[in-house]
Design a protein around this motif. Sequence first.
Motif, mmCIF file in Angstrom:
data_model
loop_
_atom_site.group_PDB
_atom_site.id
_atom_site.type_symbol
_atom_site.label_atom_id
_atom_site.label_comp_id
_atom_site.label_asym_id
_atom_site.label_seq_id
_atom_site.Cartn_x
_atom_site.Cartn_y
_atom_site.Cartn_z
ATOM 1 N N ILE A 201 0.844 -1.197 0.000
ATOM 2 C CA ILE A 201 0.000 0.000 0.000
ATOM 3 C C ILE A 201 0.880 1.249 0.000
ATOM 4 N N ILE A 202 0.528 2.196 -0.856
ATOM 5 C CA ILE A 202 1.363 3.387 -1.052
ATOM 6 C C ILE A 202 0.804 4.548 -0.231
ATOM 7 N N PRO A 203 1.534 5.006 0.787
ATOM 8 C CA PRO A 203 1.032 6.126 1.597
ATOM 9 C C PRO A 203 1.058 7.438 0.820
ATOM 10 N N LEU A 204 0.177 8.340 1.215
ATOM 11 C CA LEU A 204 0.088 9.646 0.545
ATOM 12 C C LEU A 204 1.002 10.615 1.288
ATOM 13 N N GLU A 205 2.250 10.698 0.840
ATOM 14 C CA GLU A 205 3.241 11.477 1.583
ATOM 15 C C GLU A 205 3.736 12.708 0.843
ATOM 16 N N SER A 206 3.426 12.818 -0.428
ATOM 17 C CA SER A 206 3.851 14.005 -1.179
ATOM 18 C C SER A 206 2.639 14.930 -1.327
ATOM 19 N N SER A 207 2.787 15.954 -2.149
ATOM 20 C CA SER A 207 1.651 16.848 -2.391
ATOM 21 C C SER A 207 0.606 16.197 -3.290
ATOM 22 N N GLU A 208 0.922 15.023 -3.829
ATOM 23 C CA GLU A 208 -0.013 14.365 -4.743
ATOM 24 C C GLU A 208 -1.252 13.869 -4.004
ATOM 25 N N ARG A 209 -2.399 14.028 -4.626
ATOM 26 C CA ARG A 209 -3.648 13.501 -4.075
ATOM 27 C C ARG A 209 -4.019 12.234 -4.849
#
Length: 350
Positions: A201-209
């Motif tokens: 699972i890829i966490p949302l850690e950058s500014s990307e939504r």
Amino acid sequence: MCGAAFCSRPAWATPDVTPVVDALTLTILTDSGTFGPFLPDLDLPGLKVLRSGNGMPSGATRMSPQSLMGEFGLSVLAESRIGGSSKRVLVDFGYTATVLANNMALLGVDPATIDASVLSHGHLDHYGGFTALFGANAKPARQLPLYVGGEETFCERVAMIGDPPPIMGTLDRLALRQAGYDVRIAPASEIIAGQAFTTGIIPLESSERTAIPTRMHPGVGCDRAQLRADKRDQTEVTDDGEHEIATCYLVKGLGLVVIASCSHRGVLNSVRRAQAISGISKVHMVIGGFHLVRPRTADEAHQTVAAFAAMNPEYIVPMHCTGEVFIEEALRQMPSKIVRPYVGTRFEMS
Ligand SMILES: [Fe+2]
């Protein structure tokens, strides 16, 4: 947190040791575009790009009436080697079995030689061609490992691309089994065929939504009880791509290669996850669909180009759903890093 060469590995990072391959070749089996025999091969630092034209075998004395085919789907064959051990991993299956089977045959890919497969997420343009390998009914002895990121892979989806939004359908577990796949649900990072690894699972850690043009029906095709508590009792939920995974390699002397497939959780988030899992910051290649088309905006495409310029991967290979805004801007800002893929293109790294 990443330095020039290494990233600190958090306690959760599994597996303990990331495999390092001596060589890696990626072949585009399904993508949007084909190109005839007029593009030159390229010999770049750490990368050879070999074109396949229409798919005619080299040395053939008569042109074939068959040609490689393109479609809106993605499938990549990864062939890697550690010492004397070579492995083949198929990432995604494209949209249709017709195209995947045609392209595999012309490119000389024997499905029986594939050691494992990974499905990045439960969208038709990535799983639709799965019967291309062994037909709809495989021999009982054949069970190819197929890694997916979560139960959500199997939920019915509607595509927000029309009025009314059309049903995308479900990935049928029984059909998969009959077609020769042994499904393994792997929400955490997993070693694939001893040589690749998934992000989990890829966490949302950058500014990307998250940007996913589908909605999901819990309980239709998938087991409600296996879904996250806030999703399982609803009839329709916004897709957040929680189950989406990327497939990655660490190539000796070169760095990470991240196959991002569709990047609904963000291509930068995918790369950062690969860096955190491996503890390696150097990125040799990011390849796949980056989904910088709607519902993402042109501004978001420009932000991703800027972030890639700061990250400084050696090569960026935009496929599938990446979109022209990103490609044009990336070519303008860092032309030497961008390599255009076509069906049949081989990327050799060692
Ligand atoms: Fe896609």
